[in-house]
Design an enzyme around this catalytic site. Structure first.
Site, PDB file in Angstrom:
ATOM      1  N   HIS A 215       0.462  12.870  18.633  1.00 45.93           N
ATOM      2  CA  HIS A 215      -0.399  14.011  18.955  1.00 45.93           C
ATOM      3  C   HIS A 215      -1.843  13.705  18.585  1.00 45.93           C
ATOM      4  CE1 HIS A 215       2.873  16.869  19.841  1.00 45.93           C
ATOM      5  NE2 HIS A 215       3.536  16.146  18.959  1.00 45.93           N
ATOM      6  N   CYS A 274       4.279  23.961  23.084  1.00 41.23           N
ATOM      7  CA  CYS A 274       4.726  22.655  22.598  1.00 41.23           C
ATOM      8  C   CYS A 274       5.080  22.808  21.127  1.00 41.23           C
ATOM      9  CB  CYS A 274       3.633  21.611  22.791  1.00 41.23           C
ATOM     10  SG  CYS A 274       4.068  19.970  22.151  1.00 41.23           S
TER      11      CYS A 274
END
Length: 309
Positions: A215, A274
């Site tokens: 990420h 998410c």
């Protein structure tokens, strides 16, 4: 205190029409919903002989096609076929296809594999594994927990009595080279916190965190005016600084206990939610000094609000 241990206390609780609830452990908790047409439907590929049965589930708008391959070691569809199935105009439509597969050994109950809507294969998906667990329950599996083999390692979803599903997400990986990113570490433990990155003609301050998948978290003053989401998202996803590509979270700090986020998922593009990304951005926000440690944090996504502790 060891930073990995500090951030292993991160939990995610979903609050929306899906009746998400909180947890007391290092977990993701939520209720996975099937689509209104809950029963399996058949989809046709190429020839009349090539038929599959599938079910459609979503968690906070993050939607998946589920396929029962419990008698198989490998998915019954190729990555290319899965990409076609995810097409929202010419296929079923979804952020990804999830396969329930045979366990590789007695150490596991099942294997979960995922193909994103572009045909790529991620290591894990927080929303996806809750949908996976609910799919198993709907197929007749009645265990309280499932030991699931994933590319991110063993994951154990737990079926709660109130209908929610708890998933232990494990500790975040903060070492930059293990996220992985080639950005120069600039924080303790060889981690990357608001490091400078030139991409798409702009200068970004990027924090790198892995929750089993990479990420890139970027804090902005105004989500609506400071980014060109459709252009900046894919450019950052594929930037060479992330050799395995990356999920991208753009985050606006609304208050010390409220963050607002847009996510460009690796291999799927813009999605409504998410799960791993929400955990990653709260970790990044604490480490960058954007929010205090210890408070319950509300995260607003396109699909609804999540609450992180």
């Amino acid at each position: 205190m060891n930073l990995h241990k500090v951030f292993s206390l991160v939990i995610m609780a979903f609050s929306s029409a899906d009746a998400w609830t909180t947890s007391k452990s290092n977990t993701v908790v939520g209720k996975a919903r099937s689509s209104p047409a809950k029963l399996s439907r058949t989809a046709r590929f190429g020839t009349p002989a090539n038929l599959i049965e599938f079910a459609k589930y979503e968690g906070l708008g993050n939607d998946f096609i589920l396929i029962d391959d419990r008698d198989k070691v490998d998915p019954s569809l190729t990555s290319e076929e899965s990409e076609g199935l995810c097409n929202r105009n010419f296929g079923v439509g979804g952020d990804g296809v999830i396969f329930a597969l045979k366990a590789p050994s007695d150490d596991y109950d099942f294997t979960m594999r995922i193909y994103n809507s572009d045909g790529s294969e991620p290591e894990m998906c927080g929303n996806g594994i809750r949908c996976f667990a609910q799919f198993l329950r709907d197929l007749g599996e009645d265990a309280k927990t499932y030991r699931v083999n994933t590319l991110a390692g063993p994951i154990i979803p737990e079926m709660n009595d109130d209908g929610t599903i708890t998933v232990d997400m494990g500790e975040p990986e903060l070492v930059g080279s293990k996220v992985p990113t080639t950005l120069t570490p600039n924080f303790e433990g060889d981690s990357v916190v608001e490091q400078t990155l030139e991409c798409n003609g702009k200068t970004w301050k990027v924090s790198a965190v892995s929750m089993g998948n990479p990420h890139a978290i970027i804090f902005v003053d105004d989500l609506e005016n400071d980014i060109d989401f459709e252009s900046d998202g894919p450019a950052l996803e594929k930037d060479p600084a992330f050799p395995q590509k990356t999920n991208v979270e753009f985050v606006q700090v609304m208050s010390p206990t409220h963050l607002k986020m847009k996510v460009w998922e690796r291999g799927a593009g813009p999605t409504l939610a998410c799960g791993t990304g929400t955990c990653a951005l709260v970790v990044a926000a604490i480490r960058a000094g954007k929010i205090p440690r210890g408070d319950k944090i509300r995260v607003t996504l396109p699909g609804g609000d999540l609450f992180i502790e």
